[in-house]
Write a protein that holds these residues in place. Sequence first.
Motif, PDB file in Angstrom:
ATOM      1  N   ASP A   1      -0.781  -0.248   7.881  1.00 22.76           N
ATOM      2  CA  ASP A   1      -0.746  -0.668   6.921  1.00 22.76           C
ATOM      3  C   ASP A   1       1.014  -0.600   6.260  1.00 22.76           C
ATOM      4  O   ASP A   1       1.356  -0.767   5.210  1.00 22.76           O
ATOM      5  CB  ASP A   1      -1.746  -0.749   6.267  1.00 22.76           C
ATOM      6  CG  ASP A   1      -1.148   1.021   5.440  1.00 22.76           C
ATOM      7  OD1 ASP A   1      -0.570   2.220   6.242  1.00 22.76           O
ATOM      8  OD2 ASP A   1      -3.058   1.738   5.044  1.00 22.76           O
ATOM      9  N   ALA A   2       1.874   0.129   6.966  1.00 25.08           N
ATOM     10  CA  ALA A   2       3.123   0.203   6.480  1.00 25.08           C
ATOM     11  C   ALA A   2       3.198   1.099   5.248  1.00 25.08           C
ATOM     12  O   ALA A   2       4.374   1.033   4.582  1.00 25.08           O
ATOM     13  CB  ALA A   2       3.743  -0.603   6.458  1.00 25.08           C
TER      14      ALA A   2
ATOM     15  N   ILE B   1       0.622  -1.058  -0.169  1.00 26.24           N
ATOM     16  CA  ILE B   1      -0.156   0.324  -0.147  1.00 26.24           C
ATOM     17  C   ILE B   1       0.988   1.023   0.127  1.00 26.24           C
ATOM     18  O   ILE B   1       1.820   0.931   0.663  1.00 26.24           O
ATOM     19  CB  ILE B   1      -0.914  -0.234   1.096  1.00 26.24           C
ATOM     20  CG1 ILE B   1      -1.548  -0.973   0.970  1.00 26.24           C
ATOM     21  CG2 ILE B   1      -1.711   1.054   1.371  1.00 26.24           C
ATOM     22  CD1 ILE B   1      -2.886  -1.582   0.275  1.00 26.24           C
ATOM     23  N   LEU B   2       0.665   1.556  -0.909  1.00 23.85           N
ATOM     24  CA  LEU B   2       1.348   3.459  -0.933  1.00 23.85           C
ATOM     25  C   LEU B   2       0.419   4.427  -1.406  1.00 23.85           C
ATOM     26  O   LEU B   2      -0.492   4.203  -2.388  1.00 23.85           O
ATOM     27  CB  LEU B   2       2.511   3.061  -2.204  1.00 23.85           C
ATOM     28  CG  LEU B   2       3.643   2.718  -1.871  1.00 23.85           C
ATOM     29  CD1 LEU B   2       4.769   2.266  -3.182  1.00 23.85           C
ATOM     30  CD2 LEU B   2       4.003   2.962  -0.834  1.00 23.85           C
TER      31      LEU B   2
ATOM     32  N   VAL C   1      -3.083   3.331  -2.343  1.00 22.68           N
ATOM     33  CA  VAL C   1      -3.358   2.631  -3.171  1.00 22.68           C
ATOM     34  C   VAL C   1      -2.698   1.033  -3.046  1.00 22.68           C
ATOM     35  O   VAL C   1      -1.161   0.992  -2.325  1.00 22.68           O
ATOM     36  CB  VAL C   1      -2.840   3.242  -4.258  1.00 22.68           C
ATOM     37  CG1 VAL C   1      -3.291   1.545  -5.481  1.00 22.68           C
ATOM     38  CG2 VAL C   1      -3.729   4.571  -5.106  1.00 22.68           C
ATOM     39  N   ALA C   2      -3.626   0.206  -3.287  1.00 22.31           N
ATOM     40  CA  ALA C   2      -3.007  -1.029  -3.068  1.00 22.31           C
ATOM     41  C   ALA C   2      -2.541  -1.732  -4.718  1.00 22.31           C
ATOM     42  O   ALA C   2      -3.071  -1.494  -5.760  1.00 22.31           O
ATOM     43  CB  ALA C   2      -4.068  -2.259  -2.950  1.00 22.31           C
ATOM     44  N   ILE C   3      -1.035  -1.876  -4.353  1.00 24.67           N
ATOM     45  CA  ILE C   3      -0.692  -2.377  -5.641  1.00 24.67           C
ATOM     46  C   ILE C   3       0.383  -3.803  -6.181  1.00 24.67           C
ATOM     47  O   ILE C   3       0.413  -3.671  -4.822  1.00 24.67           O
ATOM     48  CB  ILE C   3       1.132  -1.171  -6.004  1.00 24.67           C
ATOM     49  CG1 ILE C   3       0.772   0.226  -5.759  1.00 24.67           C
ATOM     50  CG2 ILE C   3       1.627  -0.813  -6.746  1.00 24.67           C
ATOM     51  CD1 ILE C   3       1.498   0.787  -5.522  1.00 24.67           C
ATOM     52  N   PRO C   4      -0.547  -3.701  -6.756  1.00 27.41           N
ATOM     53  CA  PRO C   4       0.285  -5.660  -7.219  1.00 27.41           C
ATOM     54  C   PRO C   4       2.109  -5.365  -7.290  1.00 27.41           C
ATOM     55  O   PRO C   4       2.840  -4.506  -7.545  1.00 27.41           O
ATOM     56  CB  PRO C   4      -0.008  -5.703  -8.856  1.00 27.41           C
ATOM     57  CG  PRO C   4      -1.181  -4.908  -9.676  1.00 27.41           C
ATOM     58  CD  PRO C   4      -1.046  -3.992  -7.839  1.00 27.41           C
ATOM     59  N   HIS C   5       2.672  -6.672  -6.169  1.00 23.34           N
ATOM     60  CA  HIS C   5       3.912  -6.970  -5.919  1.00 23.34           C
ATOM     61  C   HIS C   5       4.049  -8.022  -5.989  1.00 23.34           C
ATOM     62  O   HIS C   5       3.368  -8.620  -4.639  1.00 23.34           O
ATOM     63  CB  HIS C   5       4.795  -5.858  -5.196  1.00 23.34           C
ATOM     64  CG  HIS C   5       5.715  -5.685  -5.304  1.00 23.34           C
ATOM     65  ND1 HIS C   5       6.622  -5.340  -6.190  1.00 23.34           N
ATOM     66  CD2 HIS C   5       6.878  -5.546  -4.424  1.00 23.34           C
ATOM     67  CE1 HIS C   5       7.512  -5.623  -6.369  1.00 23.34           C
ATOM     68  NE2 HIS C   5       7.793  -5.205  -5.270  1.00 23.34           N
TER      69      HIS C   5
END
Length: 160
Positions: free
Chosen positions: A40-41, A23-24, A27-31
């Motif tokens: 959520d760091a 999460i950045l 936004v949840a980013i596929p990785h």
Amino acid sequence: MTPDIRIGHGYDVHRLVPDRRLILGGVAIPHTAGLLGHSDADVLTHAIMDALLGAAGLGDIGKHFPDTDAAYLNADSLKLLEQVALLLLSHGWKVGNVDATVLAQAPKLAPHIPKMRQNIARMLDVEVERVNIKATTEEGLGFTGQGLGMAAHAVCILHK
């Protein structure tokens, strides 16, 4: 009378681990890995919160959202940013702008930056143009370059 203007700087870092969502900026980013932390760091949002709190002389996120408090376990950092925005407002501060940089070797963040900017601007109740986010790799150097973690720096201006 001269307006009261303050500059703040924030920094955050988290280790990448398997079996966590990345999460950045909300936004949840596929990785292949996510960032390890009590909440959520979200290193980007955490750096921004520290910049804002620092500019206002209100401490840091550890003071307001301690990782020893179960209430913040897996917390959504955008919700925490919203609380910071309300705290700033209660002290008479307005956000002039925020500029942040995420340091990450992978994944590519450029496609996600517009949504990150929108999320952060919404929580701060400012125009998107007042929030700038950049991403950079460290060309294989250091812990971020080796894909062991991610970091973020943020600066802001507050005014009364």
